[in-house]
Design a protein around this motif. Structure first.
Motif, short mmCIF file in Angstrom:
data_model
loop_
_atom_site.label_atom_id
_atom_site.label_comp_id
_atom_site.label_asym_id
_atom_site.label_seq_id
_atom_site.Cartn_x
_atom_site.Cartn_y
_atom_site.Cartn_z
N VAL A 111 0.85 -1.19 0.00
CA VAL A 111 0.00 0.00 0.00
C VAL A 111 0.89 1.24 0.00
N THR A 112 0.68 2.10 -0.98
CA THR A 112 1.47 3.32 -1.06
C THR A 112 0.69 4.38 -1.82
N GLU A 113 1.26 5.58 -1.89
CA GLU A 113 0.64 6.69 -2.62
C GLU A 113 1.39 6.95 -3.92
N GLY A 114 0.68 7.51 -4.89
CA GLY A 114 1.35 7.93 -6.11
C GLY A 114 2.10 9.22 -5.89
N LEU A 115 1.40 10.20 -5.33
CA LEU A 115 1.97 11.49 -4.97
C LEU A 115 1.68 11.69 -3.48
#
Length: 515
Positions: free
Chosen positions: A265-269
């Motif tokens: 799980v991570t963010e793009g920006l």
């Protein structure tokens, strides 16, 4: 009495009992059943005997009343005394000194939001505190279509999706976003914040493994909490550390011979730092170690890439290699709600398992129409993004390289410039997180006094969702400056100079006061 007499007595008692039992109707059948059962399966016979004994004991046990009052009866004066002594806990915690200071100086806008706004004190200021990056709020064509949709569909569907809340315009919005991203399907949620915090627990359950970046935002952290999965963290943006954690998880599961679902799980920006994740490397690790990816593009959808498709377009990654792409329809698209795009099975699974979708009223039709129209505008007019990025460069040139006090960690195409106090300044002045919050608040106030309204990155809300497994990672306070294409280059340059001078004035004043 000797042993022979006892033995003779037992034999006579057994003979009498056997004779009496044989007189009972059906006794011969029961004896044959027991003999056959014992010969074929003695364990079964033992279990049946235990059950029979338990049943007999249950029948012979004394009965009890379910209405028995097993509590102390108090007198009226004792009850009144307890009520007077009871003090309820407050529903909301008492505001801190920083929060009180912030509330007193909170600017209030009168009228519509745009590049220039009027405050309650009558002043008109430059607005660099909203997510109106492409000035879609001022698009007359969008306004007219929104009014027509409002007259046709009403204010809201007043019902949950899949029941009587889904309308044809919702289906169209989902199809338009899926076609825009290049995925098989898409599902639209009514609230942006609850989208990712519901998508995660819809797929991740107790016992599953989630590896998350330490820099993820508040909504993701709430979703991780709700999932009750086994959460592991890797250092922000560190692909080597991510691979190390993934290899450890795979090795542990191989030893335990335990098969569970595994997610990244991570963010793009990133909302808290402004930088991007290395998506090609992330996909490579996903394929090598057999994980699934949940990518939160809340702050990159409509921002990154040639036509605003997000991080997949910006870094040339096939969107179908990402299992779940979560995004936001508010902000740059001037709509509302959120979405999750991916394979058809992934989308349909959420329609019956995602709490924010099944237990919320559907997105108002006017906002669904706005999302479809703004997606179409970005896809057919890439110049909209180009103009905004030119303003980003102009403003950044006035702030980051020229300031002795702050630095910007945001990606070059990120219209949200996060200005952090430089580490050398923090160490030299021994500034705590609260000290940084107060200084940045004064910088925002000084900037507003000179006609430019900016916001701040609020980090105090993360205190109660941080865990020991975060290993002490705490987001750093920052000024949040939002660029818009609705201002000319000259206006942007002037706003950048105003912000830089405001920061210098506050920091210099504090230095002189300390001296």
């Amino acid at each position: 009495m000797d042993f022979d007499s006892i033995q003779h007595y037992v034999r006579e008692y057994y003979a009498q009992a056997a004779s009496a039992f044989q007189k009972v109707p059906g006794s011969a059948v029961l004896v044959r059943y027991i003999q056959s059962s014992y010969q074929n399966d003695p364990v079964r016979s033992a279990i049946e005997l235990v059950l029979v004994l338990f049943f007999i004991r249950y029948l012979l046990s004394p009965s009890y009343s379910t209405h028995k009052q097993n509590f102390v009866k108090l007198k009226e004066d004792e009850i009144e005394e307890l009520i007077d002594d009871w003090t309820p806990d407050p529903l909301v915690a008492e505001p801190t000194a920083v929060e009180e200071y912030e509330t007193e100086r909170l600017p209030v806008i009168v009228g519509p939001t745009g590049p220039k706004v009027r405050l309650t004190n009558g002043r008109t200021v430059t607005n660099l505190a909203s997510y109106n990056f492409y000035n879609f709020n001022g698009n007359e064509q969008l306004k007219e279509k929104a009014i027509q949709t409002l007259r046709t569909y009403g204010v809201g569907p007043c019902g949950p999706p899949q029941f009587y809340g889904t309308q044809d315009i919702h289906v169209k919005a989902e199809a338009d976003i899926a076609a825009y991203l290049g995925t098989e399907g898409c599902i639209v949620y009514a609230q942006a914040f609850s989208t990712v915090s519901s998508v995660i627990p819809a797929f991740c359950k107790r016992g599953d493994v989630i590896i998350a970046d330490k820099g993820v935002n508040y909504a993701i952290r709430k979703g991780l909490q709700v999932s009750r999965s086994n959460i592991k963290w890797y250092n922000h943006g560190d692909m080597a550390d991510l691979e190390k954690v993934m290899a450890t998880v795979v090795k542990e599961q191989a030893k335990a011979k335990k098969l569970t679902r595994r997610f990244i799980v991570t963010e793009g920006l990133f909302e808290l730092t402004g930088d991007t994740t290395n998506l090609p490397k992330l996909v490579e690790l996903k394929e090598r170690y057999k994980f699934r990816i949940i990518l939160d593009e809340t702050w990159s959808f409509g921002i990154l890439g040639r036509t605003g498709r997000g991080l997949t377009e910006a870094q040339n990654v096939d969107p179908q290699q990402i299992d779940m792409i979560v995004g936001c329809l508010s902000g740059p698209l001037c709509a509302g709600g959120g979405f999750c795009a991916g394979a058809k099975d992934v989308v349909e699974h959420q329609r019956i398992t995602s709490s924010a979708y099944t237990f919320s009223a559907a997105l108002p039709a006017m906002l669904a129409m706005t999302a479809s129209e703004t997606v179409h505008l970005l896809q057919t007019n890439p110049d909209i993004l180009t103009q905004c990025r030119e303003n980003i460069k102009t403003l950044r040139a006035q702030l980051d390289p020229r300031s002795d006090w702050v630095t910007c960690s945001s990606s070059v195409d990120n219209p949200i410039l996060l200005l952090f106090i430089k580490q050398e300044v923090i160490h030299a002045r021994r500034l705590s997180v609260d000290d940084q919050e107060r200084l940045l608040m004064e910088c925002a106030d000084e900037s507003l006094a000179n006609g430019v309204m900016v916001s701040r990155l609020k980090t105090r809300i993360y205190a109660h969702v941080m865990t020991a497994r975060d290993k002490g990672w705490v987001p750093q306070p920052a000024l949040k400056v939002c660029v818009t294409s609705g201002l000319s280059k000259k206006d942007i340059e002037k706003a950048g100079v105003t912000i830089r001078h405001a920061i210098t004035k506050v920091m210099t004043r504090k230095t002189n006061a300390k001296a």
